[in-house]
Design an enzyme around this catalytic site. Structure first.
Site, PDB file in Angstrom:
ATOM      1  N   TYR A  26       0.857  -1.194   0.000  1.00 37.33           N
ATOM      2  CA  TYR A  26       0.000   0.000   0.000  1.00 37.33           C
ATOM      3  C   TYR A  26       0.892   1.242   0.000  1.00 37.33           C
ATOM      4  O   TYR A  26       1.238   1.820   1.028  1.00 37.33           O
ATOM      5  CB  TYR A  26      -0.956  -0.008   1.208  1.00 37.33           C
ATOM      6  CG  TYR A  26      -1.941  -1.157   1.189  1.00 37.33           C
ATOM      7  CD1 TYR A  26      -2.201  -1.866   0.015  1.00 37.33           C
ATOM      8  CD2 TYR A  26      -2.625  -1.536   2.336  1.00 37.33           C
ATOM      9  CE1 TYR A  26      -3.095  -2.932  -0.003  1.00 37.33           C
ATOM     10  CE2 TYR A  26      -3.532  -2.600   2.327  1.00 37.33           C
ATOM     11  CZ  TYR A  26      -3.749  -3.292   1.156  1.00 37.33           C
ATOM     12  OH  TYR A  26      -4.632  -4.349   1.133  1.00 37.33           O
ATOM     13  N   HIS A  71      -0.225 -12.330   0.596  1.00 31.29           N
ATOM     14  CA  HIS A  71      -1.182 -11.428  -0.039  1.00 31.29           C
ATOM     15  C   HIS A  71      -1.952 -12.062  -1.210  1.00 31.29           C
ATOM     16  O   HIS A  71      -3.176 -11.901  -1.305  1.00 31.29           O
ATOM     17  CB  HIS A  71      -0.431 -10.181  -0.532  1.00 31.29           C
ATOM     18  CG  HIS A  71      -1.260  -8.953  -0.644  1.00 31.29           C
ATOM     19  ND1 HIS A  71      -0.761  -7.698  -0.430  1.00 31.29           N
ATOM     20  CD2 HIS A  71      -2.557  -8.762  -0.972  1.00 31.29           C
ATOM     21  CE1 HIS A  71      -1.716  -6.801  -0.602  1.00 31.29           C
ATOM     22  NE2 HIS A  71      -2.816  -7.419  -0.940  1.00 31.29           N
ATOM     23  N   SER A  89     -12.520  -5.077   0.717  1.00 28.72           N
ATOM     24  CA  SER A  89     -13.474  -4.217  -0.007  1.00 28.72           C
ATOM     25  C   SER A  89     -14.899  -4.575   0.407  1.00 28.72           C
ATOM     26  O   SER A  89     -15.767  -4.829  -0.439  1.00 28.72           O
ATOM     27  CB  SER A  89     -13.307  -4.314  -1.530  1.00 28.72           C
ATOM     28  OG  SER A  89     -12.096  -3.733  -1.942  1.00 28.72           O
ATOM     29  N   GLY A 119     -15.496  -1.454  -2.481  1.00 25.90           N
ATOM     30  CA  GLY A 119     -14.264  -0.842  -2.980  1.00 25.90           C
ATOM     31  C   GLY A 119     -14.283   0.678  -2.903  1.00 25.90           C
ATOM     32  O   GLY A 119     -15.352   1.294  -2.783  1.00 25.90           O
ATOM     33  N   ALA A 174     -17.998   2.484  -2.817  1.00 26.64           N
ATOM     34  CA  ALA A 174     -18.587   2.381  -1.472  1.00 26.64           C
ATOM     35  C   ALA A 174     -19.701   3.408  -1.240  1.00 26.64           C
ATOM     36  O   ALA A 174     -20.736   3.088  -0.637  1.00 26.64           O
ATOM     37  CB  ALA A 174     -17.498   2.541  -0.411  1.00 26.64           C
TER      38      ALA A 174
END
Ligand SMILES: NC(=O)c1ccc[n+]([C@@H]2O[C@H](COP(=O)([O-])OP(=O)(O)OC[C@H]3O[C@@H](n4cnc5c(N)ncnc54)[C@H](OP(=O)(O)O)[C@@H]3O)[C@@H](O)[C@H]2O)c1
Length: 286
Positions: free
Chosen positions: A53, A128, A208, A212, A216
């Site tokens: 991120y 991940h 999410s 997402g 959202a």
């Protein structure tokens, strides 16, 4: 704040996802710190992050460092806080996402995450995303070695199918603490993984969970039933959505992302909402 279980740790029923604070469209640092502090003020003790991120090749781990900084500067008791990070997914800096599931890479990545997060061990380290060029058992073997070495306290996986969940549980010798898959009203195909986690007693973290970052806000318009239950109850469609996910299993712990204090302040209300059987079946059918 009510709690649920990840491995041998109790965490708040609603976590905070850190991605919107570190990728494209991220806010300034002061707003991100205020968002994380608001979560801590509300009793949130689960923070989901990843080394990936970040934006450019030079700010790998941006979100991990941000969360560590915010926790350190909060001022309250943070002994119950669990920071869950991930490795094996990379951003070279051109906007793309790539994979590296080689055991030697994952071990180095986990050590780098630990350095950024601080402390004696990573609280929860999640693989991940499967790397098709590396046997899945080999990638998970790295997590087993990291557990045995004490670099990580708990191990999880993400973007996994039922077969991979069972394989990970086997390679880790029964120590798989969590599975993080996409799940929301717009994306329900992780229902088999959710059900398997419920059966095995493994935490399921929907990612999410509101559809997402870019979708959202429109949840109640896209899914009229969520908008209707929200209007009837005088709460937001996002709170209805998170309460619907919580009702799926006691092992579900949603991690809605936020880049504004108001968003997480609203989302935590879901822990206090119990939907009726009639509402749940209407939402399931939406
Ligand atoms: N494992 C994986 O492969 C993977 C992939 C994607 C995401 N994730 C994780 O899952 C987390 C959540 O996913 P996400 O951030 O992609 O999407 P999301 O949680 O579905 O949506 C995030 C957006 O929802 C908005 N929001 C949050 N609470 C709200 C509320 N109560 N009312 C209205 N809007 C609200 C936020 O707006 P503001 O920004 O304006 O606050 C935020 O940008 C991520 O942060 C990340 O930690 C994991």
């Amino acid at each position: 704040m009510k709690t649920r279980t990840i491995g041998d740790v109790q965490v708040s029923e609603i976590g905070l996802g850190g991605m919107p604070m570190s990728i494209e469209g991220r806010p300034d640092e002061a707003r991100s710190i205020a968002t994380i502090h608001a979560a801590l003020d509300l009793g949130v003790t689960l923070f989901d992050t990843a080394d990936a991120y970040h934006l450019t090749a030079t700010d790998v781990g941006h979100n991990e460092s941000l969360i560590a900084k915010a926790i350190a500067s909060w001022g309250g008791d943070t002994s119950a806080v669990l920071v869950a990070t991930k490795g094996g997914h990379l951003r070279p800096g051109d906007g793309s996402w790539t994979q590296d599931g080689r055991p030697e890479y994952l071990k180095k990545a986990a050590e780098a995450s630990l350095k950024r997060l601080g402390g004696e061990a990573v609280g929860l380290y999640q693989f991940h995303r499967p790397d098709s060029s590396v046997p899945y058992a080999d990638s998970i073997g790295a997590l087993r070695d990291l557990l045995d070495a004490g670099t990580i306290r708990q191990a999880g996986i993400s973007n996994a199918n039922p077969e991979q969940i069972r394989l990970a549980q086997e390679v880790l010798g029964g120590r798989l603490a969590s599975v993080q898959n996409q799940f929301s009203p717009a994306f329900r195909s992780s229902e088999p993984e959710l059900e398997l986690c419920d059966e095995l007693g493994i935490a399921f973290l929907p990612w999410s969970p509101l559809g997402g970052i870019t979708s959202a806000a429109a949840l109640g318009d896209r899914f009229a039933a969520f908008g209707k239950v929200a209007a009837d109850r005088g709460i937001t469609p996002q709170v209805v959505c998170l309460a619907w996910e919580l009702a799926k299993s006691p092992w579900v712990i949603p991690i809605p992302g936020a880049s504004r204090p108001e968003s997480i302040t609203n989302s935590v209300q879901a822990a206090e909402v119990t939907l009726t059987a009639e509402e749940l079946s209407m939402l399931d059918a939406a």
